[in-house]
Design an enzyme around this catalytic site. Structure first.
Site, mmCIF file in Angstrom:
data_model
loop_
_atom_site.group_PDB
_atom_site.id
_atom_site.type_symbol
_atom_site.label_atom_id
_atom_site.label_comp_id
_atom_site.label_asym_id
_atom_site.label_seq_id
_atom_site.Cartn_x
_atom_site.Cartn_y
_atom_site.Cartn_z
ATOM 1 N N LEU A 238 0.854 -1.190 0.000
ATOM 2 C CA LEU A 238 0.000 0.000 0.000
ATOM 3 C C LEU A 238 0.888 1.238 0.000
ATOM 4 O O LEU A 238 1.350 1.715 1.040
ATOM 5 C CB LEU A 238 -0.935 -0.008 1.213
ATOM 6 N N ASP A 239 1.131 1.754 -1.184
ATOM 7 C CA ASP A 239 2.068 2.864 -1.356
ATOM 8 C C ASP A 239 1.510 4.151 -0.770
ATOM 9 O O ASP A 239 0.351 4.517 -1.016
ATOM 10 C CB ASP A 239 2.351 3.062 -2.851
ATOM 11 N N ALA A 240 2.349 4.859 0.007
ATOM 12 C CA ALA A 240 2.007 6.190 0.539
ATOM 13 C C ALA A 240 0.641 6.213 1.215
ATOM 14 O O ALA A 240 -0.058 7.227 1.180
ATOM 15 C CB ALA A 240 2.071 7.231 -0.574
ATOM 16 N N VAL A 241 0.275 5.111 1.850
ATOM 17 C CA VAL A 241 -1.092 4.979 2.374
ATOM 18 C C VAL A 241 -1.379 5.947 3.518
ATOM 19 O O VAL A 241 -2.544 6.289 3.769
ATOM 20 C CB VAL A 241 -1.345 3.519 2.812
#
Length: 582
Positions: A238-241
């Site tokens: 989950l990128d840059a969540v």
């Protein structure tokens, strides 16, 4: 009899009512289930019970771009597949292929089409083929999309549902407290069929933030997760969540709704018949990062972001005091969760996670040393308008070329020691391809591409790489061999299970970083010692508490360790895995 499907629905409803209090949670729950299981198949009767079975000591991960290896003739994903099979089979069993979708900037993190593979890399068949032999990790870039992609173009034209997909604000809004890792203006003015709008851009003006206040955005990303899983992906990053949910007047980071969205995704993963592991990417200080475990009900795994700057400092200073002090205070991962340990990735070495862990004068020494060796420093804007170092841009191999005192003859040994610490700690070890290959800083790419991070994103010409790896005297061959050898030893040790017991050992000398690992069945103990200095260090054997009637062996050297000896001598940058089982 209680209906297990209803139980899932009830749990989803409770979470959705937290996220969307003005909407009907039960109706949304049905929509979520339909989005994640569109054919109604593949749902478990009961959610997975939290345990330690999702991973083992055999797990280790490679981080790479789909085109980190090229030759100008073959599809890069085919070359990656060949590289994995030829050089890493039996060493690493998982691979994180960084965003492999069509994109317009930020090396893949400005996605223009979430449903196809970038044709310059290959296609889904190539991804599937790699997934047959390695556990696959993919990126869910869910905070933002490309300003040139289908979604945002439809927004500009006022087309439903995309006309409500993006977060809008006004230049008059109070945005002083917004936390973000960039220095560019937060808002971008755009002309749409609905009139002039100002859209939110946490990262760049080519990366437009989505508005998760609209449940259709959440539903679309659940469908995208399903696409990944159906194509063999087992780990979803989950990128840059942390930036997912925004509120005007707030910091717009780590908001409760963000955590609730992650809990919802975790719940769906727990009820999926496939093994799906959620990994959160939150490059923030320790307590904020740990919060993404929730109560064991959010991320399965989190990046151990303080490790890179703390190991970097320890190796440069020859003193593990701050590394040991941090590790002593670290909690074990909750049941059903694990740390992902690393020193290097496609990004720089984050300095925010070092906040409160390294004194300012020590951070300054690290920054100046990185500059001296040819590295770069990227900045972020603070709420008061000032700028602060956000990350250091260098390959980790080059970062190990010198200490605070300057260059010396221990470059190789220092680097191998730094990576061995990653292998020893509680959690799953991960290695960037340019760490495995001892890649040097790529200054030409920085100049050509105009971005600091390009220094650590070299693209290897495959024939040149193969030639370098055939020559056992090259740094590339030596590093790959030494790391592979240690990883193969590690795979066989139950005490290196990601959730095996860990205690930080006080060696009486900060030049040696020591930890004790014990297997889940308590049968194996390993005392992992790492001399981070350039001198011999004598440590008392009493610090290890070696049981006298057991046979102790250093797994790395093969030497027998006398439990009755009063002391041990650890050579410069030597690592020892002293075990009661071989």
């Amino acid at each position: 009899m209680k209906d297990p499907a209803r139980s899932l629905g009830q749990k989803l409803t409770l979470l959705l009512e937290q996220i969307y209090p003005d909407l009907d949670g039960a109706i949304l729950s049905s929509m979520v289930i339909d989005a994640f299981w569109p054919d109604g198949m593949g749902r478990r009767q009961r959610g997975r019970v939290r345990g330690n079975a999702l991973w083992s000591q055999k797990d280790a991960l490679l981080i790479t771009y789909g085109n980190s290896i090229v030759d100008g003739m073959h599809k890069p994903l085919d070359l990656l597949s060949d590289f994995l099979a030829t050089y890493l089979d039996g060493t690493l069993n998982a691979v994180h292929i960084l965003p492999f979708f069509p994109y317009t900037s930020d090396d893949g993190f400005a996605v223009s089409d979430f449903r196809s593979v970038n044709p310059q890399l290959g296609d889904w068949a190539d991804i599937n083929r790699i997934g047959e032999d390695f556990t696959l990790m993919s990126d869910l870039v869910l905070n933002h999309v490309s300003s040139q992609g289908t979604w945002f173009n439809a927004y500009l034209q006022g087309q439903a549902p995309y006309d409500k997909f993006f977060f809008e604000a006004s230049p008059e809004d109070d945005l002083r407290d917004v936390v973000r890792p960039r220095t560019t203006p937060l808002l971008r003015e755009v002309e749409t069929n609905m009139g002039t709008r100002h859209v939110w851009c946490t990262f760049s003006h080519d990366q437009i933030d989505l508005d998760f206040r609209n449940p259709e955005v959440l539903l679309e990303f659940l469908r995208i997760i399903r696409l990944h899983v159906d194509n063999g992906v087992q780990i979803i990053r989950l990128d840059a969540v942390a930036f997912l949910w925004k509120e005007i007047g707030s910091a717009s980071i780590h908001l409760p709704q963000t955590h609730a969205v992650i809990k919802l995704m975790r719940l769906l993963c727990d009820f999926a018949s496939e093994k799906i592991i959620l990994l959160t990417e939150t490059n923030v200080p320790k307590a904020e990062n740990l919060s993404y475990f929730g109560a064991g009900d959010e991320a399965h795994a989190i990046y151990n972001f303080p490790l890179p700057p703390l190991i970097l400092h320890a190796m440069m200073s020859g003193n593990a005091h701050y590394l040991r002090q941090w590790q002593r205070a670290m909690p074990p991962a909750p049941m059903g969760c694990a740390y992902l340990n690393f020193t290097a990735s496609h990004d720089g070495i984050g300095m925010r996670p070092a906040e409160g862990l390294l004194p300012e004068d020590e951070k300054h020494k690290v920054i100046e040393t990185v500059k001296d060796l040819g590295g770069l420093v990227s900045m972020r804007t603070m709420p008061d308008g000032s700028e602060s170092p956000y990350e250091l841009n260098t390959t980790f191999y080059d970062a190990m070329s010198r200490t605070f005192s300057g260059p010396d003859a221990y470059h190789h040994a220092r680097f191998i020691c730094s990576q061995t610490i990653v292998m020893s700690l509680e959690g799953i070890p991960a290695f960037y391809i340019h760490a495995m290959l001892a890649t040097a800083n790529d200054h030409d790419s920085v100049e050509k591409r105009g971005m600091n991070r390009a220094i650590n994103r070299h693209r290897w010409d495959y024939p040149k790489l193969q030639a370098a790896l055939r020559d056992p005297q090259t740094v590339h061959a030596r590093v790959l061999k030494d790391l592979s050898t240690r990883l193969k030893v590690r795979q066989k040790q139950a005490a290196f299970h990601p959730n095996a017991t860990q205690f930080t050992v006080n060696m009486g000398d900060d030049r040696v970083f020591g930890i004790w690992r014990q297997s889940l069945d308590r049968g194996q103990s390993i005392f992992a010692l790492h001399n981070v200095s350039d001198v011999d260090v004598t440590v008392p054997s009493a610090a290890l508490n070696l049981i006298e009637d057991q046979h102790w062996v250093d797994l790395l050297s093969g030497e027998t360790i006398d439990a009755m000896a009063p002391e041990l001598i650890v050579a410069p940058y030597q690592c020892m895995w002293i075990s009661n089982q071989t």
